[in-house]
Scaffold this motif. Sequence first.
Motif, PDB file in Angstrom:
ATOM      1  N   VAL A  76     -16.612  38.649 -14.965  1.00 37.89           N
ATOM      2  CA  VAL A  76     -16.032  39.991 -15.037  1.00 37.89           C
ATOM      3  C   VAL A  76     -17.080  40.917 -15.634  1.00 37.89           C
ATOM      4  CG1 VAL A  76     -14.162  41.404 -15.942  1.00 37.89           C
ATOM      5  CG2 VAL A  76     -13.727  39.023 -15.329  1.00 37.89           C
ATOM      6  N   ILE A  77     -17.205  42.125 -15.063  1.00 37.84           N
ATOM      7  CA  ILE A  77     -18.186  43.101 -15.537  1.00 37.84           C
ATOM      8  C   ILE A  77     -17.493  44.102 -16.444  1.00 37.84           C
ATOM      9  CG2 ILE A  77     -19.856  44.864 -14.842  1.00 37.84           C
ATOM     10  CD1 ILE A  77     -20.183  43.413 -12.191  1.00 37.84           C
ATOM     11  N   THR A  78     -18.070  44.321 -17.617  1.00 37.23           N
ATOM     12  CA  THR A  78     -17.500  45.265 -18.580  1.00 37.23           C
ATOM     13  C   THR A  78     -17.972  46.687 -18.269  1.00 37.23           C
ATOM     14  OG1 THR A  78     -19.331  44.930 -20.124  1.00 37.23           O
ATOM     15  CG2 THR A  78     -17.438  43.475 -20.348  1.00 37.23           C
ATOM     16  N   GLU A  79     -17.496  47.634 -19.072  1.00 39.24           N
ATOM     17  CA  GLU A  79     -17.857  49.031 -18.844  1.00 39.24           C
ATOM     18  C   GLU A  79     -19.340  49.279 -19.107  1.00 39.24           C
ATOM     19  OE1 GLU A  79     -16.235  53.474 -20.185  1.00 39.24           O
ATOM     20  OE2 GLU A  79     -15.750  51.674 -21.355  1.00 39.24           O
ATOM     21  N   ASP A  80     -19.929  48.538 -20.037  1.00 40.17           N
ATOM     22  CA  ASP A  80     -21.354  48.694 -20.336  1.00 40.17           C
ATOM     23  C   ASP A  80     -22.221  47.751 -19.505  1.00 40.17           C
ATOM     24  OD1 ASP A  80     -20.250  46.558 -21.567  1.00 40.17           O
ATOM     25  OD2 ASP A  80     -21.128  46.905 -23.537  1.00 40.17           O
ATOM     26  N   ASN A  81     -21.704  47.326 -18.345  1.00 38.44           N
ATOM     27  CA  ASN A  81     -22.469  46.563 -17.351  1.00 38.44           C
ATOM     28  C   ASN A  81     -22.960  45.217 -17.874  1.00 38.44           C
ATOM     29  OD1 ASN A  81     -22.202  48.659 -15.416  1.00 38.44           O
ATOM     30  ND2 ASN A  81     -24.006  49.714 -16.252  1.00 38.44           N
ATOM     31  N   LEU A  82     -22.125  44.529 -18.563  1.00 36.92           N
ATOM     32  CA  LEU A  82     -22.415  43.177 -19.019  1.00 36.92           C
ATOM     33  C   LEU A  82     -21.447  42.219 -18.347  1.00 36.92           C
ATOM     34  CD1 LEU A  82     -23.006  43.746 -22.833  1.00 36.92           C
ATOM     35  CD2 LEU A  82     -24.727  43.363 -21.064  1.00 36.92           C
ATOM     36  N   ILE A  86     -14.498  34.843 -18.141  1.00 42.76           N
ATOM     37  CA  ILE A  86     -13.196  34.822 -18.791  1.00 42.76           C
ATOM     38  C   ILE A  86     -12.291  33.850 -18.046  1.00 42.76           C
ATOM     39  CG2 ILE A  86     -11.189  36.172 -19.481  1.00 42.76           C
ATOM     40  CD1 ILE A  86     -12.934  38.622 -19.601  1.00 42.76           C
ATOM     41  N   ASP A  87     -11.666  32.963 -18.784  1.00 42.24           N
ATOM     42  CA  ASP A  87     -10.640  32.095 -18.197  1.00 42.24           C
ATOM     43  C   ASP A  87      -9.332  32.324 -18.937  1.00 42.24           C
ATOM     44  OD1 ASP A  87     -11.662  31.087 -20.507  1.00 42.24           O
ATOM     45  OD2 ASP A  87     -11.451  28.990 -19.933  1.00 42.24           O
ATOM     46  N   THR A  88      -8.234  32.230 -18.189  1.00 34.37           N
ATOM     47  CA  THR A  88      -6.911  32.568 -18.715  1.00 34.37           C
ATOM     48  C   THR A  88      -5.978  31.371 -18.593  1.00 34.37           C
ATOM     49  OG1 THR A  88      -6.236  33.439 -16.559  1.00 34.37           O
ATOM     50  CG2 THR A  88      -7.184  35.007 -18.143  1.00 34.37           C
ATOM     51  N   VAL A  89      -4.897  31.454 -19.355  1.00 31.46           N
ATOM     52  CA  VAL A  89      -3.818  30.476 -19.307  1.00 31.46           C
ATOM     53  C   VAL A  89      -2.533  31.232 -18.999  1.00 31.46           C
ATOM     54  CG1 VAL A  89      -2.529  28.719 -20.565  1.00 31.46           C
ATOM     55  CG2 VAL A  89      -4.987  28.960 -20.920  1.00 31.46           C
ATOM     56  N   LEU A  90      -1.799  30.752 -17.966  1.00 34.67           N
ATOM     57  CA  LEU A  90      -0.615  31.447 -17.489  1.00 34.67           C
ATOM     58  C   LEU A  90       0.616  30.570 -17.689  1.00 34.67           C
ATOM     59  CD1 LEU A  90       0.459  33.941 -15.887  1.00 34.67           C
ATOM     60  CD2 LEU A  90       0.154  32.585 -13.804  1.00 34.67           C
ATOM     61  N   LYS A 163      -8.064  32.496 -22.688  1.00 33.78           N
ATOM     62  CA  LYS A 163      -8.480  31.286 -23.373  1.00 33.78           C
ATOM     63  C   LYS A 163      -9.884  31.401 -23.942  1.00 33.78           C
ATOM     64  CE  LYS A 163      -8.987  27.594 -20.880  1.00 33.78           C
ATOM     65  NZ  LYS A 163      -8.637  26.409 -20.047  1.00 33.78           N
ATOM     66  N   ALA A 164     -10.776  32.051 -23.256  1.00 36.51           N
ATOM     67  CA  ALA A 164     -12.151  32.164 -23.742  1.00 36.51           C
ATOM     68  C   ALA A 164     -12.826  33.343 -23.070  1.00 36.51           C
ATOM     69  CB  ALA A 164     -12.941  30.887 -23.476  1.00 36.51           C
ATOM     70  N   ILE A 165     -13.703  33.993 -23.837  1.00 40.24           N
ATOM     71  CA  ILE A 165     -14.564  35.068 -23.328  1.00 40.24           C
ATOM     72  C   ILE A 165     -15.992  34.656 -23.637  1.00 40.24           C
ATOM     73  CG2 ILE A 165     -15.185  37.498 -23.477  1.00 40.24           C
ATOM     74  CD1 ILE A 165     -12.352  38.112 -24.340  1.00 40.24           C
ATOM     75  N   ASP A 166     -16.750  34.393 -22.611  1.00 44.89           N
ATOM     76  CA  ASP A 166     -18.095  33.848 -22.781  1.00 44.89           C
ATOM     77  C   ASP A 166     -19.121  34.886 -22.356  1.00 44.89           C
ATOM     78  OD1 ASP A 166     -20.171  32.161 -23.260  1.00 44.89           O
ATOM     79  OD2 ASP A 166     -19.898  30.933 -21.459  1.00 44.89           O
ATOM     80  N   PRO A 167     -19.757  35.606 -23.325  1.00 40.73           N
ATOM     81  CA  PRO A 167     -20.804  36.585 -22.954  1.00 40.73           C
ATOM     82  C   PRO A 167     -22.106  35.875 -22.625  1.00 40.73           C
ATOM     83  CG  PRO A 167     -20.479  36.565 -25.318  1.00 40.73           C
ATOM     84  CD  PRO A 167     -19.446  35.641 -24.751  1.00 40.73           C
ATOM     85  N   PRO A 168     -23.098  36.583 -22.110  1.00 42.72           N
ATOM     86  CA  PRO A 168     -24.400  35.958 -21.810  1.00 42.72           C
ATOM     87  C   PRO A 168     -25.090  35.439 -23.066  1.00 42.72           C
ATOM     88  CG  PRO A 168     -24.167  38.052 -20.662  1.00 42.72           C
ATOM     89  CD  PRO A 168     -23.017  37.962 -21.595  1.00 42.72           C
ATOM     90  N   HIS A 169     -26.069  34.548 -22.836  1.00 44.01           N
ATOM     91  CA  HIS A 169     -26.759  33.906 -23.958  1.00 44.01           C
ATOM     92  C   HIS A 169     -27.537  34.924 -24.793  1.00 44.01           C
ATOM     93  CE1 HIS A 169     -28.613  30.681 -26.217  1.00 44.01           C
ATOM     94  NE2 HIS A 169     -29.818  31.183 -25.947  1.00 44.01           N
ATOM     95  N   THR A 170     -28.186  35.874 -24.139  1.00 45.39           N
ATOM     96  CA  THR A 170     -28.939  36.889 -24.891  1.00 45.39           C
ATOM     97  C   THR A 170     -28.022  37.739 -25.753  1.00 45.39           C
ATOM     98  OG1 THR A 170     -28.793  38.356 -22.954  1.00 45.39           O
ATOM     99  CG2 THR A 170     -30.764  36.976 -23.160  1.00 45.39           C
ATOM    100  N   GLU A 173     -27.150  35.787 -28.870  1.00 45.49           N
ATOM    101  CA  GLU A 173     -28.210  35.818 -29.880  1.00 45.49           C
ATOM    102  C   GLU A 173     -28.232  37.155 -30.617  1.00 45.49           C
ATOM    103  OE1 GLU A 173     -31.816  34.940 -27.874  1.00 45.49           O
ATOM    104  OE2 GLU A 173     -31.397  32.771 -27.687  1.00 45.49           O
ATOM    105  N   ALA A 174     -28.071  38.248 -29.878  1.00 43.06           N
ATOM    106  CA  ALA A 174     -28.059  39.565 -30.527  1.00 43.06           C
ATOM    107  C   ALA A 174     -26.872  39.703 -31.478  1.00 43.06           C
ATOM    108  CB  ALA A 174     -28.012  40.671 -29.463  1.00 43.06           C
ATOM    109  N   MET A 175     -25.726  39.180 -31.056  1.00 46.52           N
ATOM    110  CA  MET A 175     -24.547  39.249 -31.916  1.00 46.52           C
ATOM    111  C   MET A 175     -24.728  38.395 -33.172  1.00 46.52           C
ATOM    112  SD  MET A 175     -21.613  39.062 -28.962  1.00 46.52           S
ATOM    113  CE  MET A 175     -20.294  38.907 -30.145  1.00 46.52           C
ATOM    114  N   GLU A 176     -25.352  37.238 -33.024  1.00 50.15           N
ATOM    115  CA  GLU A 176     -25.610  36.401 -34.194  1.00 50.15           C
ATOM    116  C   GLU A 176     -26.564  37.093 -35.175  1.00 50.15           C
ATOM    117  OE1 GLU A 176     -27.039  32.720 -32.742  1.00 50.15           O
ATOM    118  OE2 GLU A 176     -25.094  32.037 -31.975  1.00 50.15           O
TER     119      GLU A 176
END
Length: 369
Positions: A76-82, A86-90, A163-170, A173-176
Amino acid sequence: MDPVVILTLVAAIVVVFLVASSVRIVPQARRYNIERFGRYRRTLQPGLNLVVPVADRINTKLDVREQVYSSDPRPVITEDNLVVNIDTVLYYQITDPRSAAYEVADYLQAIDQLTVTTLRNVIGSMDLEETLTSREEINSRLRAVLDDATGKWGIRVNRVEIKAIDPPHTIKEAMEKQMRAERDKRAAILHAEGERQAKILTAEGTKQKDILEAQGTQQAMILRADGEAKAVELVFQAVHRNNADAKVLAYKYLETLPHLASSDNNTFWVIPGELTEAVRTVTRAFGDQSTAGPPHPAQPGEGDTADDADASHETRIPQLDEGSTVSLDAAAAADEAEKQAAAAVSDAKAEAAAAMSSQMPRRGQTSGD
């Protein structure tokens, strides 16, 4: 074999088959859709049900309990083009078995595709930080869209969870690094606050210590002054009680003068102005009783100086001897008064030392607090 018996057996077999074909037992929480000649007839409820043999048949068997469906991670692409995965549970439940069987071909696939499209619409209007912190809002919007779309399919969506939101690896690292910097910042602030509080408490303790020491010194000086005042009062009372005359007082005055320079720390000492008067008093008192007789000083001439006059005057100071007519009772009283004064001064110093020692624990206790 008798044909009648054979016909009877065949008839019995047909009856048993027809009865077995007409009876349907439906388990609890299950629903069976019945078709008659290819057309929907009715839905069988749990328990014993009768159908028309050969004409009626079971088309679909559905489970009406609440079920869980977990989708695979979708990009899924966010508003800031990232791009985030995302996986969901229904959590869903079939409320109308007929609509679930005849309104949609595969309701699970339809729900999955609808979830993905709705999720992309919702996430596309949020940036990455808002996406990570707005899970409740995303879940509510997904549930509203899915519940509205699946209502005509005979399905009720009870709950949708990310269930989970998995951003890119870079991005991870920036968030960490950002979180590490925030933690370091908070640690530095807490350390500075601790040092500030420590300095404030140290300053307050020093202030209390100085105040208590000043109070102790003040009380000691007051007690010492009270002791000296009592000593002087005792000397004064003893002198007046024994009626000491001017001769004894002048003699004790002269006797005290050598003690002024007895200390090793004194570099100079001042002779009181009353010394001349005391010497004259002693001279007048004992001058006529001196064994050597009064001297006959020469008249000072014009060339004599004031120092020569003082020297000639000092030569006229008599020495007290055993034959002096000083009242022994008055001298003894003066000595006794001197002893009492010394004792009073010692008592005053002892009281001052006791007051100082009693102040020390209080200062320590205040500093510790």
